[in-house]
Enzyme design. Structure first.
Site, PDB file in Angstrom:
ATOM      1  N   VAL A 294      23.049  -6.584 -19.286  1.00  0.00           N
ATOM      2  CA  VAL A 294      21.590  -6.656 -19.332  1.00  0.00           C
ATOM      3  C   VAL A 294      21.124  -8.056 -19.714  1.00  0.00           C
ATOM      4  O   VAL A 294      20.137  -8.579 -19.182  1.00  0.00           O
ATOM      5  CB  VAL A 294      21.032  -5.609 -20.327  1.00  0.00           C
ATOM      6  CG1 VAL A 294      19.530  -5.786 -20.513  1.00  0.00           C
ATOM      7  CG2 VAL A 294      21.343  -4.204 -19.832  1.00  0.00           C
ATOM      8  N   GLU A 299      15.798 -10.611 -14.505  1.00  0.00           N
ATOM      9  CA  GLU A 299      15.116  -9.611 -13.674  1.00  0.00           C
ATOM     10  C   GLU A 299      13.967 -10.188 -12.857  1.00  0.00           C
ATOM     11  O   GLU A 299      13.710  -9.759 -11.736  1.00  0.00           O
ATOM     12  CB  GLU A 299      14.578  -8.464 -14.555  1.00  0.00           C
ATOM     13  CG  GLU A 299      15.649  -7.540 -15.104  1.00  0.00           C
ATOM     14  CD  GLU A 299      16.190  -8.013 -16.445  1.00  0.00           C
ATOM     15  OE1 GLU A 299      15.850  -9.145 -16.841  1.00  0.00           O
ATOM     16  OE2 GLU A 299      16.943  -7.270 -17.080  1.00  0.00           O
ATOM     17  N   ASP A 341       1.957 -38.564  16.179  1.00  0.00           N
ATOM     18  CA  ASP A 341       1.124 -39.058  17.276  1.00  0.00           C
ATOM     19  C   ASP A 341       0.172 -40.110  16.737  1.00  0.00           C
ATOM     20  O   ASP A 341       0.001 -40.245  15.523  1.00  0.00           O
ATOM     21  CB  ASP A 341       0.300 -37.918  17.884  1.00  0.00           C
ATOM     22  CG  ASP A 341       1.126 -37.052  18.816  1.00  0.00           C
ATOM     23  OD1 ASP A 341       2.066 -37.574  19.411  1.00  0.00           O
ATOM     24  OD2 ASP A 341       0.817 -35.853  18.934  1.00  0.00           O
ATOM     25  N   ASP A 644       0.500 -31.989  20.288  1.00  0.00           N
ATOM     26  CA  ASP A 644      -0.672 -31.196  20.644  1.00  0.00           C
ATOM     27  C   ASP A 644      -0.618 -30.636  22.054  1.00  0.00           C
ATOM     28  O   ASP A 644      -1.343 -29.717  22.382  1.00  0.00           O
ATOM     29  CB  ASP A 644      -1.954 -32.021  20.482  1.00  0.00           C
ATOM     30  CG  ASP A 644      -1.912 -33.327  21.271  1.00  0.00           C
ATOM     31  OD1 ASP A 644      -0.972 -33.507  22.073  1.00  0.00           O
ATOM     32  OD2 ASP A 644      -2.810 -34.160  21.082  1.00  0.00           O
ATOM     33  N   ASP A 648       4.813 -30.662  24.421  1.00  0.00           N
ATOM     34  CA  ASP A 648       5.357 -31.014  23.102  1.00  0.00           C
ATOM     35  C   ASP A 648       6.098 -29.852  22.456  1.00  0.00           C
ATOM     36  O   ASP A 648       6.771 -30.025  21.433  1.00  0.00           O
ATOM     37  CB  ASP A 648       4.234 -31.457  22.157  1.00  0.00           C
ATOM     38  CG  ASP A 648       3.663 -32.813  22.535  1.00  0.00           C
ATOM     39  OD1 ASP A 648       4.409 -33.617  23.122  1.00  0.00           O
ATOM     40  OD2 ASP A 648       2.479 -33.061  22.248  1.00  0.00           O
ATOM     41  N   GLU A 713      20.693 -14.579 -25.740  1.00  0.00           N
ATOM     42  CA  GLU A 713      20.874 -13.137 -25.611  1.00  0.00           C
ATOM     43  C   GLU A 713      22.343 -12.750 -25.575  1.00  0.00           C
ATOM     44  O   GLU A 713      22.724 -11.667 -26.038  1.00  0.00           O
ATOM     45  CB  GLU A 713      20.164 -12.628 -24.355  1.00  0.00           C
ATOM     46  CG  GLU A 713      18.635 -12.681 -24.446  1.00  0.00           C
ATOM     47  CD  GLU A 713      17.953 -12.274 -23.153  1.00  0.00           C
ATOM     48  OE1 GLU A 713      18.684 -11.970 -22.186  1.00  0.00           O
ATOM     49  OE2 GLU A 713      16.720 -12.253 -23.103  1.00  0.00           O
TER      50      GLU A 713
END
Length: 936
Positions: A294, A299, A341, A644, A648, A713
């Site tokens: 754990v 988590e 461009d 554009d 392309d 922990e």
């Protein structure tokens, strides 16, 4: 009465039985209650209410269930399932239930965040609705494609994506129908070339939704929209695609599996060691194993990453950059080369004709906007420019609007020529009914031509790149309206004007014409036959000023280590002038022409792109764009490519980040791109790169924050195991869950929204191979921040025990020592919470000091810290929660010991970062000295 009958509403709920799109055109128009001029706007609104919007409806399935199940079986969740099973085996049903609740809450939270992120990406379609050109009330207009209805007459031209199923009324087009038929070669579609005996999809006078117009222009009447189209039928049979993890998510899952293997491996190994070597009971050994598992599970890691990426998508959308895939946000941050461009991206795409050159004179159109009286040759040039185009200037009285300016639509270059024609006294309006043939602009040929009926003769009008048009001219127009042979002196004079104007950053077009003869003699001529033996009318010079914000954006790219390459179809001198004007090529600029690029082998192109110098590829074709992107990727660069046009699309797909123009871009380009610029602005690309870097940094920040708490922990359980239980458990499993799910989550989410760190755009792009989690990062999290926290927390625990009368090895399960032990575990829990505050402040920066970042610049983090303090207080003071989490209220002096903990944790990390900055500063100062000594 006639108009009323034509506008009678029709029930389109089930058109299949009543409508045959392959019947005669007149009958189809009658069945659709439409005309060749389309329907009225009011009738369209009525039909829209009957048929619904023109869009595909997603089939509702079990997507949410699968998404939720995916959260329940990812590696971190599986690890917790193992812990729950061990809790059942060790006769701790309450603990097993608590762990299952944690699994469920975490899965639901991750599921909700993933769905929000998915919706954030899908909602971007609302920013960029597909557009369609239609005839409404007899006038061409542009509408949202969702508003198309059966009976509408649409205009389809080069680069457009067809928005509905329709039958051609006029013109001819070449259609890429690979999305429906799988055929890669475009097919020619023209009026009345269909065969009523072939399947609908193969009819040669129909166009279908989802296909693309490659070349040509046509009008067509819509007979099916939305789910009634052929594409809609396919969509109805298709299932929605599954979830695809981003590279970042895949990296984190690999780390999660590693954590799982380590935790299970250590826990499994400890079972025999704990019972045999340490003398613990089997129940105690199982409890240790559960606690270790754990404690090792972060988590909130996966949902927090998903949320951070989703936040990045929203931030980019607000800044005008619409990212279509959530995973692209992380890629943006590592962009090392931007291929851009020129027109409309570096410049404003607002063309103005400044000068006109003919063999007789040069006309200056700058300054005053008053009309001028040019000679006959200039008028011929302007007349040809009006005919050789598709843009339109509609006067206010003809448009039916209350304005002095009217309306305009079309390419900015063509609009500039129309405005110039008006100033020269030439009517800027053409009769499209007199157009015999239209050869659209070809990016490879860099020119376009039309054949128009003027009087009784067919006349060719051509415009394009000067070198392309001049090469096809044999004559030149003179002042009296006559023509003569084009001489070497004429070519020299034209070249001189071209060089002079191009060097000033102007865009140049040559205009020519040719009389072919009677109209019936030109119907079968090819483009090659038409575009030869032309008469040169002259040159037009235009200026498209740079966007004012581009120079600053270019400077930011340079400080961020991003290389800029201009890929344009313009003249070399024009492109160089604009590039140098905005700061590209500050250390020298190379210009490579289109012919030179095309002649290079792949190896030669790779060699030219090696290095960090900036280049202008002038007169480049779409194929050259694709080769440039591929070559840069081969050398290890992360490439962003703008585009554009329809051609392309291959380069946009090839690039790591394809960037399409939202305003001037074609539907094809926007569909192929990863990101769409709403404002067509180069500066927005740089903003997007900065946002991508910020998101990536923030992911690393909260990973540091989450991983740092594993050490304090795990260490208490190790102390318990190493001493064979002589030191009681400093932390209960329920208290670990309270930390990981209660106090840790909100600050972690807040770190995902941390403002950009100082110097973010002053460092080079990260390498493609760099992992989001690396050794130095884990050393900082587990070793420095986690190690300091573990020492402080264990110190609090042992101090609380000893002051309460505990001696090493004493039993704390009964008697007065049990309450002391509860206070001690509570202090461990509170100590971790206090250290979390210091870790959160330290994790806000990877190199800068907290003073540079600012203590209050992330208010969400301050609220998150306030929440975890209140949550911890509730856990230790509310009686029912005291029973669940095994806590007891500590003494005041013990609580006072918590106050310096955040400062101590943050302070240690601040000192280490200060030393790293000092070493970097020293190394930088030595580098110039070393170079100086080497020079001497």
């Amino acid at each position: 009465m006639t108009e009323a009958s034509a506008e009678t509403p029709v029930d389109y709920g089930d058109t299949d039985s009543a409508l045959d799109p392959q019947e005669s055109l007149d009958r189809l128009l009658r069945d659709l209650r439409s005309t060749r001029e389309g329907i009225s706007g009011r009738e369209a609104q009525r039909r829209l209410r009957l048929t619904g919007t023109n869009e595909l409806v997603r089939r509702k399935g079990q997507g949410w269930a699968r998404a939720l199940l995916r959260q329940l079986v990812h590696p971190l969740a599986l690890l917790l399932w193992v812990a729950a099973a061990l809790a059942v085996v060790s006769h701790a049903p309450q603990l097993a239930v608590a762990i299952v609740v944690v699994i469920a809450l975490n899965a639901v939270f991750a599921f909700v965040q993933e769905r929000h992120a998915e919706q954030a990406v899908e909602a971007l379609a609302a920013y960029l609705p597909q557009r369609a050109r239609v005839l409404r009330d007899g006038t061409g207009t542009e509408i949202d494609a969702r508003e198309l209805v059966p009976g509408d007459v649409i205009i389809v031209s080069e680069g457009d994506r067809v928005s509905a199923d329709a039958r051609l009324l006029s013109g001819s087009v070449e259609i890429d129908a690979s999305t429906l038929t799988g055929e890669s070669a475009p097919v020619r579609v023209a009026v009345d070339t269909g065969d009523s005996h072939v399947p609908l999809i193969h009819a040669r006078d129909l166009v279908f939704s989802g296909t693309t117009c490659v070349t040509g222009e046509a009008t067509a009447v819509v007979f099916a929209t939305g789910m009634q189209t052929e594409l809609g039928r396919i969509a109805a049979l298709s299932q929605r695609g599954g979830h695809q993890d981003s590279p970042l998510e895949r990296q984190v899952k690999r780390i999660a599996r590693l954590i799982a293997l380590v935790a299970v491996g250590i826990g499994t190994a400890f079972l025999p060691l704990g019972t045999i070597a340490a003398g613990l009971s089997l129940v105690d050994s199982l409890n240790f194993t559960i606690g270790l598992i754990v404690a090792n599970v972060p988590e909130g890691l996966l949902p927090t990453i998903t949320l951070a990426l989703a936040v990045g998508v929203r931030v980019l959308a607000r800044n005008g950059a619409l990212v279509k895939r959530i995973s692209a946000v992380e890629t943006l941050g590592s962009t090392s080369v931007i291929c851009t461009d020129k027109t409309g991206t570096l410049t404003q795409n607002r063309m103005t004709v400044t000068e006109i050159w003919t063999t007789n004179s040069t006309v200056d159109l700058t300054g005053s906007s008053e009309p001028i009286t040019p000679d006959l040759t200039v008028k011929r040039l302007m007349t040809a420019a009006v005919w050789c185009g598709n843009a339109e200037l509609t006067p206010a009285e003809r448009a039916g609007i209350d304005s002095t300016e009217g309306t305009e639509s079309g390419d900015p270059t063509e609009l500039a020529l129309l405005h110039a024609a008006e100033r020269c006294g030439v009517e800027a309006h053409r009769d499209d009914a007199r157009r015999l043939t239209h050869f659209h602009f070809d990016p490879a040929l860099r020119r376009m031509s039309t054949v128009d009926l003027l009087g009784t003769a067919a006349v060719v009008h051509t415009k394009g790149a000067p070198e392309e048009v001049l090469a096809r001219c044999t004559r030149i127009a003179v002042a009296d309206g006559a023509d003569r042979a084009l001489t070497i002196e004429d070519r020299t004079a034209a070249d001189a004007a071209i060089i002079e104007w191009a060097a000033e950053g102007r865009r140049l077009l040559a205009v020519a014409e040719r009389t072919l003869g009677p109209a019936d003699a030109v119907s079968n001529l090819t483009r090659t036959q038409v575009e030869q033996q032309l008469t040169l009318l002259g040159l037009a010079a235009m200026i498209d000023p740079p966007r004012p914000e581009v120079p600053d954006a270019v400077a930011r790219c340079h400080t961020a280590g991003i290389r800029l390459i201009v890929v344009t179809g313009d003249h070399a001198l024009t492109a160089r002038g604009i590039a140098e004007g905005v700061g590209i090529g500050r250390a020298g600029l190379r210009v490579i022409g289109g012919d030179e690029t095309d002649a290079m082998t792949d190896a030669q192109l790779d060699a030219n792109l090696t290095g960090n110098d900036e280049i202008v590829f002038a007169r480049s074709s779409p194929e050259a764009k694709l080769r440039i992107a591929d070559a840069l990727q081969e050398t290890g660069h992360i490439v962003a490519m703008t585009g554009d046009g329809a051609n392309d699309a291959p380069a946009l797909r090839q690039a790591d980040i394809g960037v399409a123009m939202g305003r001037s871009g074609t539907d094809v380009a926007r569909e192929a791109a990863t990101m769409v610029l709403v404002d067509d602005n180069f500066a927005t690309i740089v903003t997007a790169v900065e946002a991508g870097r910020r998101v990536y940094d923030n992911v690393r920040k909260f990973i540091v924050y989450i991983f740092a708490h594993a050490t304090p922990e795990v260490v208490p359980f190790l102390a318990y195991a190493v001493t064979g239980g002589a030191i009681p458990l400093p932390l209960t499993i329920m208290q670990i869950l309270a930390v990981d799910l209660g106090t840790e989550t909100l600050p972690a989410l807040a770190l995902g929204r941390e403002p950009a760190e100082p110097g973010l755009m002053q460092r080079p792009p990260r390498p493609r191979s760099q992992s989001v989690i690396d050794g130095p990062m884990l050393l900082r999290a587990w070793g420095l921040l986690g190690g300091v926290s573990a020492v402080l927390v264990m110190g609090l625990f042992l101090l609380t025990l000893t002051t309460g009368g505990w001696a090493f090895g004493a039993d704390t399960s009964i008697g007065p020592l049990h309450h002391t032990w509860q206070q001690a575990t509570t202090m461990t829990f509170l100590g971790i919470v206090a250290c979390q505050i210091g870790t959160a402040m330290a994790a806000r920066t990877s190199s800068s000091s907290l003073a540079e970042v600012g203590l209050t610049t992330n208010p969400l983090l301050l609220w998150g810290i306030a929440f975890e303090v209140v949550f911890a207080a509730v856990v230790i003071t509310v009686p029912p929660l005291q029973d669940i989490f095994g806590t007891a209220v500590p003494e005041l002096w013990q609580l006072a010991l918590l106050i310096p903990l955040p400062v101590l944790v943050w302070g240690c990390d601040e000192v280490v970062r200060w030393r790293i900055r000092a070493r970097r500063g020293t190394s930088r100062s030595r580098e110039p000295s070393r170079r100086t000594s080497e020079n001497h």
